[in-house]
Write a protein that holds these residues in place. Structure first.
Motif, PDB file in Angstrom:
ATOM      1  N   ILE A   1       0.846  -1.211   0.215  1.00  0.00           N
ATOM      2  CA  ILE A   1      -0.183   0.150   0.031  1.00  0.00           C
ATOM      3  C   ILE A   1       0.901   1.595   0.425  1.00  0.00           C
ATOM      4  N   GLY A   2       2.175   1.435   0.407  1.00  0.00           N
ATOM      5  CA  GLY A   2       2.879   1.971   0.618  1.00  0.00           C
ATOM      6  C   GLY A   2       4.455   2.067   0.356  1.00  0.00           C
ATOM      7  N   ALA A   3       6.216   2.672  -0.178  1.00  0.00           N
ATOM      8  CA  ALA A   3       6.349   2.739  -0.142  1.00  0.00           C
ATOM      9  C   ALA A   3       7.108   4.021  -0.392  1.00  0.00           C
ATOM     10  N   LYS A   4       8.117   4.319   0.712  1.00  0.00           N
ATOM     11  CA  LYS A   4       8.839   5.253   1.046  1.00  0.00           C
ATOM     12  C   LYS A   4      10.049   6.048   1.183  1.00  0.00           C
ATOM     13  N   GLU A   5      10.941   6.226   0.552  1.00  0.00           N
ATOM     14  CA  GLU A   5      12.255   6.736   1.323  1.00  0.00           C
ATOM     15  C   GLU A   5      13.024   8.036   1.767  1.00  0.00           C
ATOM     16  N   ILE A   6      13.211   7.645   2.877  1.00  0.00           N
ATOM     17  CA  ILE A   6      13.532   9.396   3.405  1.00  0.00           C
ATOM     18  C   ILE A   6      15.542   9.797   3.821  1.00  0.00           C
ATOM     19  N   VAL A   7      15.545  10.875   3.474  1.00  0.00           N
ATOM     20  CA  VAL A   7      17.226  10.803   3.201  1.00  0.00           C
ATOM     21  C   VAL A   7      17.107  12.193   4.719  1.00  0.00           C
ATOM     22  N   MET A   8      17.908  10.789   5.708  1.00  0.00           N
ATOM     23  CA  MET A   8      18.688  11.287   6.668  1.00  0.00           C
ATOM     24  C   MET A   8      20.040  11.590   7.008  1.00  0.00           C
ATOM     25  N   PRO A   9      20.739  12.062   8.265  1.00  0.00           N
ATOM     26  CA  PRO A   9      22.095  12.143   8.016  1.00  0.00           C
ATOM     27  C   PRO A   9      22.778  11.182   7.760  1.00  0.00           C
ATOM     28  N   GLY A  10      24.280  10.489   6.925  1.00  0.00           N
ATOM     29  CA  GLY A  10      24.969   9.704   6.348  1.00  0.00           C
ATOM     30  C   GLY A  10      25.367   9.557   7.976  1.00  0.00           C
ATOM     31  N   ASN A  11      25.185   7.418   8.369  1.00  0.00           N
ATOM     32  CA  ASN A  11      25.902   7.349   9.221  1.00  0.00           C
ATOM     33  C   ASN A  11      27.470   6.032   8.963  1.00  0.00           C
ATOM     34  N   TRP A  12      28.078   6.377   7.729  1.00  0.00           N
ATOM     35  CA  TRP A  12      28.557   5.507   7.303  1.00  0.00           C
ATOM     36  C   TRP A  12      30.045   5.695   7.136  1.00  0.00           C
TER      37      TRP A  12
END
Ligand SMILES: Cc1cc2nc3c(=O)[nH]c(=O)nc-3n(C[C@H](O)[C@H](O)[C@H](O)COP(=O)(O)O)c2cc1C
Length: 259
Positions: A113-124
């Protein structure tokens, strides 16, 4: 959304995904929907309640997600139309998760029913931490999370798939070689024995049982580089030789451990 309860399965390395999942839960709760959080690393996919909506949250890793998350997803039981949504957090880009996951879940009988990709701070292994920039990213990310949750409630969320592109990326990113390389790099972690106090948190944090506590702790050959042990070591004693990096975490260690 058809059901009045969501079982929200999540994995988080350094806390970004946990923040996003919690933000979404606020919106769900405000709409009278019950939310039950479950950790992927300690859940049995066979126990998933197919009468509830299934939520899945995880970080992007190597354009896709961690093997431990995929292992859980691939082992989900077959069903007859259980609703499912996914949200991931990432530093910038993922090519190999939204489409491939939709395919796997559809095949098992779920209704995406739904997919979302959210940019957050990088941790690598970020070179340095820019607190101000990161705070801005978190604010925008959590706004998006709330908006996505509202769309799920309204029934207007979508799970879009870019067939050829994402299948191609998935083929590249899911090669065993990719994860063998990650594991090899993890085997090279060392411990500053002067700093290590033998608390054993690193062993508790590792979602794949790759760390054995001791003075000093030791690392096996199945690291997936979720960053937990390095980022949350209270004495910053876990080191990666020849690498320059700052430590990132979005929450306190007890929130990861659930104490
Ligand atoms: C091993 C590893 C691989 C990553 N690969 C990607 C990637 O391919 N694309 C991306 O945009 N971010 C990537 N990231 C960044 C994380 O997806 C991002 O910081 C995420 O929000 C971390 O979530 P968490 O705090 O819940 O673990 C990677 C991070 C790690 C540790």
């Amino acid at each position: 959304m058809n059901s009045k309860a969501i079982d929200f399965y999540y994995f988080t390395g350094t806390g970004n995904t946990l923040l996003v999942a919690r933000k979404m839960a606020e919106t769900f709760s405000d709409s009278g929907i019950e939310v039950n959080f479950r950790r992927i690393e300690s859940s049995d996919p066979a126990d998933v309640d197919l009468s509830h909506t299934l939520g899945i949250a995880f970080p992007v890793a190597c354009q896709s997600t961690y093997l431990l998350v995929w292992k859980f997803l691939r082992a989900l039981p077959e069903c007859d139309g259980t609703e499912v949504f996914m949200v991931d957090t990432m530093q910038s880009f993922s090519g190999a998760i939204v489409g491939p996951l939709r395919k796997v879940l559809k095949k098992k009988g779920y209704r995406p029913i739904g997919a979302k990709e959210i940019v957050m701070p990088g941790n690598w292994f970020p070179k340095r931490i820019n607190e101000e920039k990161n705070a801005g990213k978190v604010t925008r990310g959590l706004d998006k999370a709330a908006g996505f949750a509202q769309k799920i409630v309204d029934g207007s969320s979508r799970w879009r798939r870019v067939p050829v592109l994402s299948d191609g990326f998935y083929w590249i990113c899911s090669r065993p070689k990719t994860w063998e390389m990650m594991a090899k790099a993890g085997e090279k972690f060392t411990v500053d024995v002067e700093k290590c106090n033998g608390c054993g948190i690193c062993e508790k944090l590792c979602p794949v049982g790759n760390v054995t506590a001791g003075e000093p702790p030791s690392f096996g050959g199945s690291c997936q580089q979720c960053m937990r042990c390095i980022s949350f070591c209270p004495s910053e004693a876990i080191l990666v030789p020849d690498k320059e990096y700052a430590l990132y975490s979005a929450v306190k260690v007890k929130e990861i451990l659930g104490d």
